[in-house]
Each structure stands twice: as C-alpha cells, then as structure tokens.
Design a protein around this motif. Structure first.
Motif: not given
Ligand SMILES: Cc1ncc(COP(=O)(O)O)c(C=O)c1O
Length: 482
Positions: A22, A25, A74-75, A85, A87-88
């Motif tokens: 968590r 990111r 991932t930014d 990136s 994706h969560p």
C-alpha cells in the motif's frame, strides 16, 4: 513446534507485504534507483544462513536490500521504455495466483486456471478483433509469444512443403526464408535464433524513416525466394510506434503462401480503440500475433499472449503430453498444449481480472489517453526552436532530437544532456536510444496513471530544460537564460 512458528512468521510476512504494498505506490517514491550495482550486491549478499530465519525479519531485510534498487516504472512519470504499470487490480489477482499456488500445466492440475485462460482468450480475441477461432497461449511476454507463434509457423510452412518437422527436425528441411524488417524488434531475432534460424535464413528488408517495412522490397524478396516463407511485420515500432501496411503485406503473403506473423507487443492494442483501429487494419488477416499483457493491459509482470489462427499448427508446435498428465473427456483445454512450459504460473487469473476491471471501454480509454498525451508532448516540442520531433506521432511514442544553433556541441551530445537534465530533476524517468543513426530522446507514454496534466508537466520541463541548457561551449547557463 518450530515448524508452526515458521508458518506463523510466514503468514505475518504476507500481512507485512500487503502493508508495504500500500505504501509502495505513493507518488513521492523516488523514480530513480539510489544504489549502484556494487551497493546492491552488498545489500543482498548477507551470506547463506545455515539455519533458516524468521520470514518477517527476512522480508524486512529483502525490502531494505531491494528498495534502493527499485525503478519507478509503475509511476505515471515514467517515460523510458514501453512498460505498463502493474495495475493494482492485476496485482491483487496476481497475489491470489501465488497464494492459490496452482500449477497451470494441464486442466487436471488446475481446472480453474485452465478455464480462466479459456474464457480470457475469448475476450482477448474480441477486444483485439482477431479471428475468433484462434488459439491463445498465455506466456511471459511478447518475446516468448513470438517464439511460440514462429514455432507454429516453422512447423506449418515446412509441413506444407512436405517436410515432417516432428520426425526430422530442421535436418534435411527445405530452406526456409524469414522476411523481416531491419527495424523489427530485437526479440523477433532472438525468437528466430531459439528456433534454429540464423542470419542466412533471413532476408532483412529496408524500412522507411518511421520504421515502416518497404512493401515493394518485400514483394521483390518474395518473388526472388521461393520455398517456405515466414513474413514478420509489426504493429507499433519500438521507437516510433509506426505500423506496417498490413493490407498490402497480407495480399503478398496470400499470393506467395507465406505465413504472416505480426509483432504487436503494444501496438496491437490500437485495435481495441475504435478511432485508432484503422492503424492496424488488415492485421487481422495474419496467421499469428504476439501481444503483451504487461504493456497496455497494465498487467503485472510477466504476461504475453501468443495468438495463432490455426490452432492445430499452434498445438503441434507446443504440445506436451504423457500418460501421467491425465486427461478426461469432459476436461477444459490443457494450457500446456499452447505454451512451452509444463509447470507454469496460472497467468489467466490476472488477465481475467484486468479485462473485467477495465472493460472494453476502459482498455480503449487508456490507449486513447496515452496517444493524446504523446500528441500533446510532440505538439509542444515541435513549437520550440532547436527541438525536432523525428516521428509521426500516431500512437504513444515520441522521438526527439535537439540542435544548437552554433554547432560546436553536436546534436547527439545535446540530446544526451537533455536526457540527463530531465532525469536530474528526479521528476521524470527518461532514456535515450539510437534511431536512424541519431541519438534520440525516446518518450513512451504507457504507464496507467499518465494523463494530460502529467504530459503537460513533461512538455513544460522539456521546454524549460532546453532553454536553460548551454548550447554552445563556453556559454554559461545564465547566458542561455537571457
Ligand atoms: C514491438 C515489441 N516487440 C516485442 C517486445 C518484447 O516484449 P517482451 O519484453 O514483453 O518480451 C517489445 C518490448 O518492448 C516490443 O516493444
């Protein structure tokens, strides 16, 4: 007792990893690694323990060792290389994939994984509007997807030429010629090498300034080289994002009975966007397609799809069967019939999840937004003296070169200095490349979060950095600013 302790510790490590995830990111996380190779080696090389250690403690050590070497790909401010990136939502499915620990080799080892792939394959063909009876192998990326597709191509064109590849391999096979653009992605050459083809088995064809395959040259090469042939063309050139002329190439492939393969690692996703689909029109006439999940579909690494029109040719190339790999009449498909691995990750879960989370409109929105961002960056740069946009920006790629007016600092040096200046701000991650003999700043817009505001921010930073950059030896930064 000791065992239980270990399991407790491992379970707590999972919770700890979730908490860390968590935090990871956050937008203030550095984009650039802070440690070099030697420092990272030191951090990781903590020695081989005799006795095992508690999982929470080791996890903390792993985070401490890895964090200085993590790249911010991932930014949304990451523009180097064509990378999605993670994706969560895809990451969530990927965690479950690991937790479930399924071995998705055959249906009976992992029925849910096999059916998730079966159903997701159908959605992929729909999204990309490719022949619906095609088979799909879920693999690690476009490199292995090319390997799978070209293995199917090799077997099939040789079979049509009367050669039994399964019995004889390549020995005694008729000469097989692969026709490929000089600007094709390197992974295709690697895949061909894995499949037993070297430079002498290839005709490297010229491409134009955008990297688009020269169709008349292809026609001439097809006429000159009879026998089994494979044509490789591309949707989305790695630097320019350009598309080959698929309709004309498909006509030639049909006229010469050649297998047509499309490397569409990222560009094939243009087919999921109504107003961009024409860029890849005619690609649906090919025999096989390599496309990535970990690029525009934003899936976590690693994910690629090998799509083959002739499912039998696909299966003949990849099939792994044995009596202990049990099958029953009611089973779903065995993934290992379409992939080189036997034991394998259940890649279908994350793909299923991402397609459900984004939907048809969500996929189109991401691709459309990124192409608009690339166009915006290109438009802003074109308006600045000394900045040259080298490509026709139709997709997500922008290729820039920089020129001073005095000429005592060469354009290649200025381009590198611009890349260094932008990276030094810590706000962006960019890289250069060689394109048509020139050193270029290569901008790829593909991270999920990249939007108009971030594109404007980058364009602004390019303008500012360029204004400040000394363009002539001996002139101070201050002098450039006035
Ligand atoms: C056009 C093209 N083809 C193939 C590949 C190789 O894909 P992967 O790295 O997923 O194996 C890439 C990667 O960027 C690409 O852009």
């Amino acid at each position: 007792m000791k065992e239980d302790k270990r399991n407790d510790s491992a379970a707590r490590a999972l919770e700890r990893a979730a908490t860390y995830g968590r935090r990871f990111r956050r937008p203030d996380r550095p984009l650039h690694p802070s440690a070099d190779a030697a420092e990272l080696r030191q951090l990781f090389d903590v020695g081989l323990p005799d006795a095992g250690r508690g999982a929470v403690e080791v996890l903390d050590d792993l985070i401490a060792a890895a964090e200085p070497g993590l790249v911010g790909n991932t930014d949304p401010r990451f523009f180097a290389w064509v990378m999605g990136s993670s994706h969560p939502a895809g990451v969530a499915a990927d965690w479950l994939t690991s937790i479930w620990g399924q071995n998705a080799g055959i249906f009976q080892t992992a029925p849910a994984a096999a059916i998730a792939e079966e159903v997701t394959a159908k959605w992929l063909l729909d999204l990309l509007d490719l022949p619906r009876a095609s088979s799909v192998g879920f693999t690690t990326g476009a490199t292995m997807a090319a390997f799978i597709c070209l293995a199917a191509a090799r077997g099939e064109v040789l079979r049509r030429a009367g050669h039994d590849f399964d019995a004889n391999g390549l020995q005694g096979a008729p000469d097989l010629n692969v026709l490929i653009s000089e600007d094709a992605h390197v992974s295709n050459f690697a895949a061909l090498r894995y499949l037993g083809f070297g430079a002498r088995n290839m005709t490297r064809l010229p491409a134009d300034g955008q990297g688009v395959l020269d169709v008349p040259a292809l026609g001439a090469a097809l006429t000159a080289n009879q026998g089994p042939r494979i044509i490789i063309c591309q949707a989305g050139q790695i630097n320019t994002g350009a598309f080959d002329r698929f309709e004309a190439i498909a006509d030639l492939a049909a006229a010469h009975s050649a297998w047509l393969h499309v490397d569409g690692a990222f560009g094939l996703w243009a087919r999921a966007v109504p107003e961009l689909k024409a860029l890849a029109s005619g690609a649906e006439r090919a025999d096989s397609w390599a496309v990535d999940g970990h690029k525009w579909l934003q899936m976590p690494y690693d994910s690629g799809f090998a799509i083959v029109r002739d499912a039998n040719a696909h299966r003949r190339a990849m099939d792994i069967s044995a009596s202990y790999l049990t099958e029953s009449p009611g089973d779903g498909r065995n993934p290992t019939h379409y992939n080189p691995e036997l034991s394998r990750r259940a890649r279908g879960f994350a793909a299923w999840m991402m397609i459900q989370v984004l939907g048809r409109r969500g996929v189109a929105e991401i691709v459309r937004r990124h192409c608009a961002c690339a166009a915006l960056i290109a438009d802003r740069c074109r308006a600045v003296e000394g900045i040259e946009v080298l490509n026709e920006v139709r997709l997500n790629q922008v290729v820039l070169a920089f020129h001073g007016n005095k000429g005592d600092i060469g354009p290649d040096t200025l381009t590198q200095r611009m890349a260094d200046a932008l990276n030094a701000t810590g706000r962006f991650f960019l890289r250069t490349a060689q394109w048509k003999g020139r050193h270029v700043l290569r901008i790829s817009v593909i991270a999920n979060g990249t939007d108009r505001a971030i594109a404007e921010d980058l364009a602004e930073a390019i303008e500012t950095s360029w204004r400040r950059l000394p363009k002539s030896e001996g002139r101070s930064q201050k002098a450039e600013e006035v």
